[in-house]
Write an enzyme that holds these catalytic residues in place. Structure first.
Site, PDB file in Angstrom:
ATOM      1  N   CYS A 164       0.732  -1.164   0.093  1.00 38.89           N
ATOM      2  CA  CYS A 164       0.195   0.164  -0.042  1.00 38.89           C
ATOM      3  C   CYS A 164       0.575   1.334   0.074  1.00 38.89           C
ATOM      4  O   CYS A 164       0.398   2.355  -0.063  1.00 38.89           O
ATOM      5  CB  CYS A 164      -0.846  -0.014   1.194  1.00 38.89           C
ATOM      6  SG  CYS A 164      -1.756  -1.568   1.472  1.00 38.89           S
ATOM      7  N   HIS A 296      -3.507   7.968   5.405  1.00 41.10           N
ATOM      8  CA  HIS A 296      -3.383   6.777   4.800  1.00 41.10           C
ATOM      9  C   HIS A 296      -4.565   6.124   5.096  1.00 41.10           C
ATOM     10  O   HIS A 296      -5.491   5.674   4.257  1.00 41.10           O
ATOM     11  CB  HIS A 296      -2.248   5.539   5.650  1.00 41.10           C
ATOM     12  CG  HIS A 296      -2.190   4.410   4.901  1.00 41.10           C
ATOM     13  ND1 HIS A 296      -2.076   4.599   3.368  1.00 41.10           N
ATOM     14  CD2 HIS A 296      -2.452   3.028   5.266  1.00 41.10           C
ATOM     15  CE1 HIS A 296      -2.002   3.079   3.028  1.00 41.10           C
ATOM     16  NE2 HIS A 296      -2.161   2.345   3.947  1.00 41.10           N
ATOM     17  N   GLU A 307      -2.613   5.594  13.159  1.00 40.00           N
ATOM     18  CA  GLU A 307      -2.088   6.769  12.358  1.00 40.00           C
ATOM     19  C   GLU A 307      -2.361   7.919  13.116  1.00 40.00           C
ATOM     20  O   GLU A 307      -1.616   8.772  13.336  1.00 40.00           O
ATOM     21  CB  GLU A 307      -2.905   6.854  10.873  1.00 40.00           C
ATOM     22  CG  GLU A 307      -2.532   8.050  10.393  1.00 40.00           C
ATOM     23  CD  GLU A 307      -2.882   7.903   8.789  1.00 40.00           C
ATOM     24  OE1 GLU A 307      -3.649   7.053   8.519  1.00 40.00           O
ATOM     25  OE2 GLU A 307      -2.433   8.712   7.819  1.00 40.00           O
ATOM     26  N   LYS A 328      -9.823   7.774   0.674  1.00 33.71           N
ATOM     27  CA  LYS A 328     -10.011   6.370   0.354  1.00 33.71           C
ATOM     28  C   LYS A 328     -11.640   6.253   0.520  1.00 33.71           C
ATOM     29  O   LYS A 328     -12.168   5.185  -0.074  1.00 33.71           O
ATOM     30  CB  LYS A 328      -9.394   5.525   1.294  1.00 33.71           C
ATOM     31  CG  LYS A 328      -7.967   5.284   0.952  1.00 33.71           C
ATOM     32  CD  LYS A 328      -7.282   4.327   1.730  1.00 33.71           C
ATOM     33  CE  LYS A 328      -5.734   3.990   1.232  1.00 33.71           C
ATOM     34  NZ  LYS A 328      -4.738   5.201   1.873  1.00 33.71           N
ATOM     35  N   HIS A 333      -9.404   1.970  -1.738  1.00 31.83           N
ATOM     36  CA  HIS A 333      -7.963   1.651  -1.497  1.00 31.83           C
ATOM     37  C   HIS A 333      -7.462   1.103  -2.743  1.00 31.83           C
ATOM     38  O   HIS A 333      -7.518   0.097  -3.078  1.00 31.83           O
ATOM     39  CB  HIS A 333      -7.723   0.815  -0.013  1.00 31.83           C
ATOM     40  CG  HIS A 333      -6.442   0.905   0.129  1.00 31.83           C
ATOM     41  ND1 HIS A 333      -5.397   1.407  -0.360  1.00 31.83           N
ATOM     42  CD2 HIS A 333      -5.896   0.411   1.530  1.00 31.83           C
ATOM     43  CE1 HIS A 333      -4.120   0.933  -0.062  1.00 31.83           C
ATOM     44  NE2 HIS A 333      -4.605   0.407   1.334  1.00 31.83           N
ATOM     45  N   PHE A 392       1.269  -2.891   4.576  1.00 35.21           N
ATOM     46  CA  PHE A 392       1.346  -4.220   5.201  1.00 35.21           C
ATOM     47  C   PHE A 392       3.106  -4.370   4.964  1.00 35.21           C
ATOM     48  O   PHE A 392       3.550  -3.902   4.035  1.00 35.21           O
ATOM     49  CB  PHE A 392       0.735  -5.520   4.404  1.00 35.21           C
ATOM     50  CG  PHE A 392      -0.757  -5.337   4.707  1.00 35.21           C
ATOM     51  CD1 PHE A 392      -1.087  -4.578   5.979  1.00 35.21           C
ATOM     52  CD2 PHE A 392      -1.622  -6.291   4.208  1.00 35.21           C
ATOM     53  CE1 PHE A 392      -2.507  -4.762   6.524  1.00 35.21           C
ATOM     54  CE2 PHE A 392      -2.963  -6.294   4.503  1.00 35.21           C
ATOM     55  CZ  PHE A 392      -3.283  -5.769   5.607  1.00 35.21           C
TER      56      PHE A 392
END
Lengths: 405, 89
Positions: A164, A296, A307, A328, A333, A392
């Site tokens: 990502c 994010h 976050e 998003k 995403h 990830f």
């Protein structure tokens, strides 16, 4: 050699919110949702049936039969975004400029649809022969290579895969290549086209997808929603852009990357905070300089609270004054392409003074107690923005942008 | 499948995930007691679904609001019994 200043002179995109960067920004300013029921083969066998799918798209409208034989959907998206970005920049690559200019793109999974269709053909349909172009079509660097061929880019060119964070890592590399003087111009961004039966089925397994909506930072959030598409930018050395009278969209002023070295899926506050602080140090920024962060903000329980805690750590009391939103919620995403589409919101904030909202926001979460620009875009003048990406595997990449000089 | 068989199969799956002997898994054990993290839980649920051919309604984003109680080994087994009964009724 003194560091060069790096500016953005072109941008292009195709995603669930539109077929161009301009359409995308309009949709973001309206707080429009591009997430809905998806149309993919065997959708009835999926337990997740929503996504941010590119609408009204037919490959045949843009490419001929020979091109379609070579271009996976992720390459098709990339080339459309690049066409818009290069046209806006007005750059033509010839001679010495062509020799040093390259293309760095992010993608997590490359030609997923090509893998999917051909596995189906050999496993499900029992065929023993596949099309000769399967490999050049599915490889992760196919999109970067096709851009290099179309636009005559002969310098450093490669593809970055950090899940990502792929796009942010890619754009960070392009930034450093221009800043260091290695190249006067780089084409960069990212792309993903994972909305296929196999691509969604794989994500279902992890049980982090929402069945109904992406609601970042909202207490009732229940997971991420996949999107697809691409965004491409032209990063150019400032004096070069100025000398040719180019329209400068924004300046790229800092970049940092960190690794959590901790867990393959769970995010780390420390890793995220180090990346944010690193990008600010790289750009020589103080906390109070930053007006907006494109988060994010995946809409998972774990990401959003981690976050927000990282932002609170880095910014201290200024965390309550800055705006942070996750687009998003509108485009989904885009995995390896997500940072690139999200950079459009950063440029819009700096250039137009419009802060894209976090839509789908329904209930405050004490663990995400920041100004998340809920549901409606806001007019505000900001001079510096950040774009976060936390992947990830614990790989983090943060970019810092400033209003055009 | 008899209740006793369901129970011993679930315990076997959980024990394998926790790298323990089935005899070390108590009905009152929590996943935390057994050292099973979020990824281990998702993997255990997958194994359970495969073993009993059921679908477990579980979202990793909000385990507490999923329609499946993972408080202890006993609640997990009760949940699975319920899902098997629902499927065969």
């Amino acid at each position: 050699m003194a560091p060069r200043r790096v500016v953005i002179t072109g941008q292009g995109s195709i995603n669930a919110l539109g077929h161009t960067a301009t359409e995308t920004c309009h949709a973001m300013a309206e707080g429009r949702c591009g997430i809905g029921p998806i149309n993919v083969r065997d959708v009835e066998r999926l337990s997740i049936q929503i996504g941010g799918q590119v609408q009204d798209y037919l490959a045949e409208d843009h490419y001929n039969r020979q091109q379609i034989a070579l271009y996976d959907r992720f390459t098709q998206f990339t080339l459309l975004a690049a066409k818009e970005a290069l046209a806006q920049s007005g750059l033509v690559f010839e001679g010495a400029l062509a020799a040093e200019a390259g293309v760095v793109l992010g993608t997590a999974a490359g030609g997923v649809n090509t893998w999917d269709e051909n596995y189906r053909s050999v496993y499900e349909e029992g065929k023993n022969r596949v099309h000769p172009f399967v490999i050049p079509k599915l490889m992760n660097n196919a999109a970067a290579s096709h851009i290099s061929m179309v636009y005559n880019l002969k310098g450093p060119s490669f593809t970055v895969a950090t899940a990502c964070a792929s796009s942010n890592h890619a754009m960070g590399q392009a930034f450093q290549l221009v800043r260091s003087g290695i190249s006067r111009a780089m084409v960069t961004g990212g792309s993903e086209a994972m909305l296929s039966f196999g691509g969604i089925k794989a994500w279902e397994g992890l049980r982090v997808l929402s069945r109904d909506a992406c609601r970042p930072f909202s207490a009732n959030r229940n997971g991420m929603v996949q999107g697809e598409g691409a965004a491409v930018f032209v990063f150019e050395e400032y004096e070069h852009a100025r000398a040719r009278g180019a329209d400068i969209l924004a300046e790229v002023v800092g970049f940092a990357m960190t690794s959590d070295a901790a867990d393959i899926v769970m995010p780390s506050k420390q890793g995220a905070a180090r990346a944010i602080a690193g990008a600010m140090k790289d750009a020589q920024l103080n906390p109070e300089d930053v007006g907006y962060i494109n988060a994010h903000g995946t809409g998972t329980a774990a990401n959003d609270k981690t976050e927000c805690a990282a932002v609170a750590d880095v910014f201290g009391s200024h965390a309550d004054k800055l705006m942070i939103s996750s687009t998003k919620s509108m485009h989904g995403h885009l995995i390896g392409g997500t940072g690139a589409v999200e950079l459009l919101a950063c440029v819009m904030a700096l250039r137009e003074g419009i802060i894209a909202p976090t839509i789908g926001y329904e209930e405050p979460d004490p663990e995400c107690a920041l100004d998340v620009v809920p549901n409606e875009a806001r007019e505000a003048q900001v001079d510096v923005v950040l774009s976060n990406a936390f992947a990830f595997g614990g790989l983090n990449a943060v970019l810092a942008l400033r209003r055009a000089p | 499948m008899a209740e006793q068989d369901v129970q011993s199969k679930v315990i076997e799956i959980i024990a394998e995930q926790a790298v323990l002997e089935p005899s070390d898994v108590k009905m009152t054990s929590t996943l935390e007691d057994l050292g099973i993290d979020s990824l281990g839980l998702v993997e255990s649920i997958f194994s359970i679904e495969e073993a009993f051919d059921i679908s477990v309604p579980f979202n990793a984003n909000d385990p507490s609001e999923s329609d499946f109680d993972i408080t202890s080994v006993a609640t997990i087994i009760a949940g699975i019994q319920g899902l098997i009964e629902k499927q065969t009724s």
